[in-house]
Design an enzyme around this catalytic site. Sequence first.
Site, mmCIF file in Angstrom:
data_model
loop_
_atom_site.group_PDB
_atom_site.id
_atom_site.type_symbol
_atom_site.label_atom_id
_atom_site.label_comp_id
_atom_site.label_asym_id
_atom_site.label_seq_id
_atom_site.Cartn_x
_atom_site.Cartn_y
_atom_site.Cartn_z
ATOM 1 N N LYS A 182 0.840 -1.205 0.000
ATOM 2 C CA LYS A 182 0.000 0.000 0.000
ATOM 3 C C LYS A 182 0.880 1.264 0.000
ATOM 4 C CE LYS A 182 -3.375 -2.842 0.016
ATOM 5 N NZ LYS A 182 -4.260 -3.345 1.031
HETATM 6 C C1 LIG Z 1 -5.223 -4.400 1.523
HETATM 7 C C2 LIG Z 1 -6.700 -4.334 1.553
HETATM 8 C C3 LIG Z 1 -7.461 -4.703 2.679
HETATM 9 C C4 LIG Z 1 -6.876 -5.395 3.865
HETATM 10 O O1 LIG Z 1 -5.807 -4.793 4.438
HETATM 11 P P1 LIG Z 1 -4.755 -5.650 5.291
HETATM 12 O O2 LIG Z 1 -3.949 -4.585 5.936
HETATM 13 O O3 LIG Z 1 -3.981 -6.487 4.330
HETATM 14 O O4 LIG Z 1 -5.519 -6.466 6.270
HETATM 15 C C5 LIG Z 1 -8.827 -4.500 2.632
HETATM 16 N N1 LIG Z 1 -9.439 -3.991 1.566
HETATM 17 C C6 LIG Z 1 -8.750 -3.651 0.467
HETATM 18 C C7 LIG Z 1 -9.494 -3.084 -0.704
HETATM 19 C C8 LIG Z 1 -7.376 -3.833 0.402
HETATM 20 O O5 LIG Z 1 -6.699 -3.535 -0.700
#
Ligand SMILES: *Cc1c(COP(=O)(O)O)cnc(C)c1O
Length: 382
Positions: A182
């Site tokens: 991210k």
């Molecule tokens: C990455 C992501 C999540 C979950 O996040 P984590 O930190 O990996 O638990 C939820 N929704 C979307 C759209 C994502 O891209």
Amino acid sequence: MKIIPYGRQSIGEEDIDAVCSVLRSDWLTTGPKVDEFEQAVADYVGSQYAVAVSSGTAALHCAMYALGIGPGDEVIVPSMTFAATANCVVYQGGTPVFADVTPDTLLIDPEKVEEKITDRTKAIIAVDYAGQPCDYSRLQAVAKSNELNLVSDSCHALGAEYQGKRVGTLADMTVFSFHPVKHITTGEGGMVVTDNDNLCKRLRLFRNHGISSDIHQRESRNSWHYDISDLGYNYRITDIQCALGASQLRRLPDFLKRRREIAEYYDEAFSFVPEIDPLSTEDNVVHAYHLYVVKIDFETLGIDRSNVFKYLRKNGVGVNVHYIPVHMHPFYRKKFGTAAGMCPSAEKAYEQILSLPIYPALEKNELGRIVDVLLAFIGNQR
Ligand SMILES: *Cc1c(COP(=O)(O)O)cnc(C)c1O
């Protein structure tokens, strides 16, 4: 040959120093760095409150708890998303109801949301797919006129803007993830931001076993007593992680700039390639480009997508597919009776999408190589 991944973190010396200084301090978990990181994100997005937790998934779960989602409640979610967007509803015993997306943006279609509303619907979770904000003015109107809560899963969209407002202020609660792919990372981590004092209290309760006073309050009262006022979890994040997060947040403007430059490079490179169709961007948004997604009509071109995958990987380009529509997964078919045909636009897009590498540390020569390899493949098919 080293494979270029579709996404990865950028860790600098300043990030490493920030983490090391916590390791030398008195607090490893829930200390001053958690508060500092929460305040910094709240200030950045322009929200009143921020609650940091151990993952984006935990943040989504906290949000569902805060809204009081439970058995019998329906929450409308898009099918073109990571499964956690729907799983969080199921954790609370609720029922996710899948709404289709708009084909050219893959964002939840407000009209399709309205069609799915029943007297059991409690909330909508919008997903800012790839980093582009959803159509919040229409979603807010739908939520308001039907007395629903609007939650934004903005795990792709830290730093994105809609009509001049930052993502984080466009829904009752907004969720971010700090997974390494991210925009900024804490290793694992997530956050919920909100302007609502009551929701904030419930988020903090749920993060820490349902305990209604925190350690600071107990210390200031010289008291050992605490109440478990509801069932909660250990979704706390550490000071070590939050020091990394706060340091990364200072670098976010540079990260976003680089992501936008890469997207522009791709846009230009593909502008004369009729076989490659990037997702469209609305006029009133600033895109955060977590993903760069193209659609290729493999069927019409007579190409098997797995051959593209293999060809690109063999040539060092690590593409990916985001996402298999959630309602197509066996768990959802079995438990909720979902089936093919329920979200035709998401299903059709799934057959055509590829995510190309995009992350701040992607180098110019790598970017050139990705485009060359993809164009060579397309050229070979002509
Ligand atoms: C990455 C992501 C999540 C979950 O996040 P984590 O930190 O990996 O638990 C939820 N929704 C979307 C759209 C994502 O891209």
